[in-house]
Scaffold this active site. Structure first.
Site, short mmCIF file in Angstrom:
data_model
loop_
_atom_site.label_atom_id
_atom_site.label_comp_id
_atom_site.label_asym_id
_atom_site.label_seq_id
_atom_site.Cartn_x
_atom_site.Cartn_y
_atom_site.Cartn_z
N ARG A 17 0.81 -1.23 0.00
CA ARG A 17 0.00 0.00 0.00
C ARG A 17 0.84 1.28 0.00
NH1 ARG A 17 -3.77 -1.00 4.93
NH2 ARG A 17 -2.16 -2.52 5.44
N TYR A 105 6.94 -5.13 15.23
CA TYR A 105 6.96 -4.97 13.78
C TYR A 105 7.95 -3.88 13.38
CZ TYR A 105 2.41 -7.41 13.78
OH TYR A 105 1.40 -8.31 13.93
N ASP A 107 7.55 -1.71 11.18
CA ASP A 107 6.92 -0.50 10.64
C ASP A 107 6.23 0.34 11.72
OD1 ASP A 107 4.69 -2.00 11.23
OD2 ASP A 107 3.94 -2.13 9.18
N GLU A 159 -8.93 -12.45 13.69
CA GLU A 159 -8.64 -11.50 12.62
C GLU A 159 -9.95 -10.99 12.00
OE1 GLU A 159 -5.49 -10.30 11.78
OE2 GLU A 159 -5.13 -11.32 13.68
N TYR A 392 38.90 24.79 -10.78
CA TYR A 392 38.69 23.68 -11.70
C TYR A 392 39.18 24.08 -13.09
CZ TYR A 392 36.12 19.85 -13.97
OH TYR A 392 35.76 18.73 -14.68
C1 UD1 Z 1 -1.26 -8.28 12.30
C2 UD1 Z 1 -2.00 -9.18 13.29
C3 UD1 Z 1 -3.24 -8.45 13.79
C4 UD1 Z 1 -2.89 -7.13 14.41
C5 UD1 Z 1 -2.07 -6.29 13.41
C6 UD1 Z 1 -1.57 -5.05 14.08
C7 UD1 Z 1 -1.57 -11.44 12.49
C8 UD1 Z 1 -2.10 -12.62 11.79
N1 UD1 Z 1 -2.38 -10.41 12.61
O1 UD1 Z 1 -2.08 -8.15 11.15
O2 UD1 Z 1 -3.91 -9.24 14.76
O3 UD1 Z 1 -4.04 -6.43 14.79
O4 UD1 Z 1 -0.95 -7.03 12.92
O5 UD1 Z 1 -0.90 -4.24 13.16
O6 UD1 Z 1 -0.46 -11.47 12.94
N2 UD1 Z 1 5.57 -9.84 8.22
C9 UD1 Z 1 6.67 -10.60 7.90
N3 UD1 Z 1 6.51 -11.77 7.24
C10 UD1 Z 1 5.30 -12.23 6.88
C11 UD1 Z 1 4.17 -11.45 7.20
C12 UD1 Z 1 4.34 -10.27 7.88
O7 UD1 Z 1 7.81 -10.22 8.21
O8 UD1 Z 1 5.23 -13.31 6.28
C13 UD1 Z 1 5.76 -8.58 8.92
C14 UD1 Z 1 5.35 -7.39 8.07
O9 UD1 Z 1 6.48 -6.87 7.37
C15 UD1 Z 1 4.82 -6.41 9.09
C16 UD1 Z 1 4.31 -7.31 10.22
O10 UD1 Z 1 4.89 -8.57 10.03
O11 UD1 Z 1 5.83 -5.60 9.61
C17 UD1 Z 1 2.80 -7.38 10.27
O12 UD1 Z 1 2.31 -8.00 9.12
P1 UD1 Z 1 0.93 -7.60 8.47
O13 UD1 Z 1 0.72 -8.40 7.26
O14 UD1 Z 1 0.84 -6.13 8.34
O15 UD1 Z 1 -0.12 -8.06 9.59
P2 UD1 Z 1 -1.60 -7.52 9.75
O16 UD1 Z 1 -2.43 -8.10 8.70
O17 UD1 Z 1 -1.58 -6.05 9.86
MG MG Z 2 -0.28 -4.41 9.16
#
Ligand code: UD1
Ligand code: MG
Length: 460
Positions: A17, A105, A107, A159, A392
């Protein structure tokens, strides 16, 4: 003795996004990449830097480079198979360390070390299998919802997609920040099964798995959800940047720096500023700039990776890059200290003067309209308006050296390589190509000719 604390930072995702060619965690806010902020916060709570593992995937090399030097370790998640899978990738590096495992995370750059420490403290005192940060949002859509049991512990995280209409009304959400007991985490993480809809391993499913083994998951609900804000779009990136800038300005003001209209000023995370320095509106102070006490930074100025000693005055709209200004130096308005300059104490650089790789001695002056490049200029030298160092020749750069107490007349052209001795005078409008010894007047211009009556003869 307090327990070993290690940290897993999940940062393998691409961040679709953001609509960017660059991985999300490499975008910058508050003067650092998102991943640098998170690593810095983690470093405050982890027992050792090696106990921090960053899960990288998209643009793994660039992400590693962004935090190289911090001593953290990396694991590559080749395919993004979910948050549970990402954490499982840390097993080989973290399981041997034992103790507690924080999960954050990559981010979430607003996350404060104090909040992580509070989570660790709660985990250590609660004897639960895990603790996690929750918060109540007016609009919880998109987040995992916290389902509590009769004792107020976490029974499950559901979720958005899997939630029933009833569960979607729950406003308490999962922040994604957890603290696990390492032994139980590694014992049970293998029990995660792919989500039927997405095929991913959801870290959130561990809650029910641990509950099934008779273990407790304790929530740490925080009131101020702002620091949990993750970046998903560039709109959120700007919002997070603003919050980081506010936080930094506030910290500086509380430490004794006057910032006029702080909402217009942007100061990077790595900047330090001394007491009683005044920063005017619309200033940007970037990188690892260090500013002393009693300095004055005029409006619209941009200072990057530079050192300003005490009492330095930077007038409005001045650009300073990788330079050093000694005590009491004054530069601007509208000056450009492009790179690698050293301005001596009490020296003055005035309007429309550009410096590049210049050593300007103590008390020296270049007040108006000059280009000085690759030059060593001695103490108390006066560089007249319009002076140009011709550094120069079309192929290589050459040095100009001007001895102390010399006077360079206005509109002089100094053709490098060139040496001007101490205490010499360069006549205004000269083109100087040869060495000028000390205590010498050098004139390098045509002698003035006079033709009395010439204008009236011409008019006839
Ligand atoms: C996740 C949580 C959700 C929570 C939310 C908060 C799960 C299943 N859900 O959802 O309950 O409310 O965060 O923001 O965990 N990442 C990896 N490898 C992967 C997938 C993700 O490194 O295979 C990292 C991403 O880079 C990111 C973080 O994990 O920094 C979160 O992943 P994202 O896909 O954003 O999770 P959400 O769907 O937001
Ligand atoms: Mg997220």
């Amino acid at each position: 003795m307090s327990e070993q604390v290690s940290v897993a930072i999940l940062a393998a995702g691409f961040g679709t996004r953001m609509r960017s060619r660059k991985a999300k965690v490499l975008h910058r806010a508050g003067g650092l990449t998102l991943i640098e902020h998170v690593v810095q916060a983690a470093a405050q709570v982890a027992s050792t830097p090696e106990g921090i593992v960053v899960v990288v995937g998209h643009q793994a090399e660039q992400v590693q480079e962004a935090v190289a030097g911090s001593g953290v370790r990396f694991t590559v998640q080749k395919e993004q198979k979910g948050t549970g899978h990402a954490l499982a990738c840390c097993r080989d590096l973290l399981q041997p360390l034992g103790g507690l495992v924080l999960v954050v995370y990559g981010d979430c750059p607003l996350l404060r070390p104090e909040t992580l420490s509070a989570l660790v403290a709660l985990q250590a005192s609660s004897h639960a299998a895990a603790t996690l940060i929750t918060t109540v949002l007016a609009d919880p859509s998109g987040y995992g919802r916290i389902v509590r049991d009769a004792n107020g512990n976490v029974a499950a995280i559901v979720e958005q997609k899997a939630a029933t209409p009833e569960q979607r009304k729950i406003c308490e959400i999962n922040s994604g920040i957890y603290c696990f007991r390492g032994d139980l985490l590694w014992k049970h993480i293998g029990e995660l099964r792919p989500n039927p809809a997405s095929g991913e391993l959801y870290l959130t499913d561990l809650v029910e798995i641990l509950n099934g083994h008779g273990r407790r998951i304790v929530p740490m609900e925080v009131e101020d959800s702002s620091e949990l804000l993750g970046v998903n779009t560039r709109v959120e990136l700007a919002e997070v940047d603003r919050m980081l800038r506010d936080r930094k300005a506030r910290e500086m003001m509380l430490a004794g720096v006057t910032i006029v209209r702080p909402e217009t000023v942007s100061i990077d995370a790595g900047v330090r500023i001394g007491m009683d320095t005044v920063v005017e509106p619309f200033v940007q102070i970037q990188g690892n700039t260090l500013i002393g006490e009693d300095c004055h930074i005029g409006t619209g100025s941009i200072i990057r990776d530079s050192i300003l000693e005490d009492g330095v005055k930077v007038d409005a709209f001045t650009l300073i890059g990788t330079s050093r200004l000694d005590r009491g130096a004054q530069v601007g308005p509208f000056a450009r200290l492009r790179l690698d300059n050293h301005v001596g104490s009490g020296a003055h650089v005035g309007n429309f003067v550009e410096l590049k790789k210049v050593r300007l001695g103590a008390g020296a002056k270049a007040m108006h309209l000059a280009y000085l490049g690759d030059a060593a200029i001695g103490e108390q030298v006066n560089v007249g308006a319009g002076t140009i160092t011709c550094n120069y020749d079309g192929r290589a750069k050459h040095q100009t050296r001007i001895g102390k107490n010399s006077f360079v007349g206005s509109n002089s052209t100094l053709v490098a390589p060139l040496e001007i001795g101490e205490g010499s005078y360069i006549a205004a409008g000269s083109v100087i190509t040869e060495t000028v010894p000390g205590d010498t007047l050098a004139l390098g211009r045509a002698r003035q000719a006079m033709k009395p009556g010439w204008p009236s003869r011409k008019r006839k």
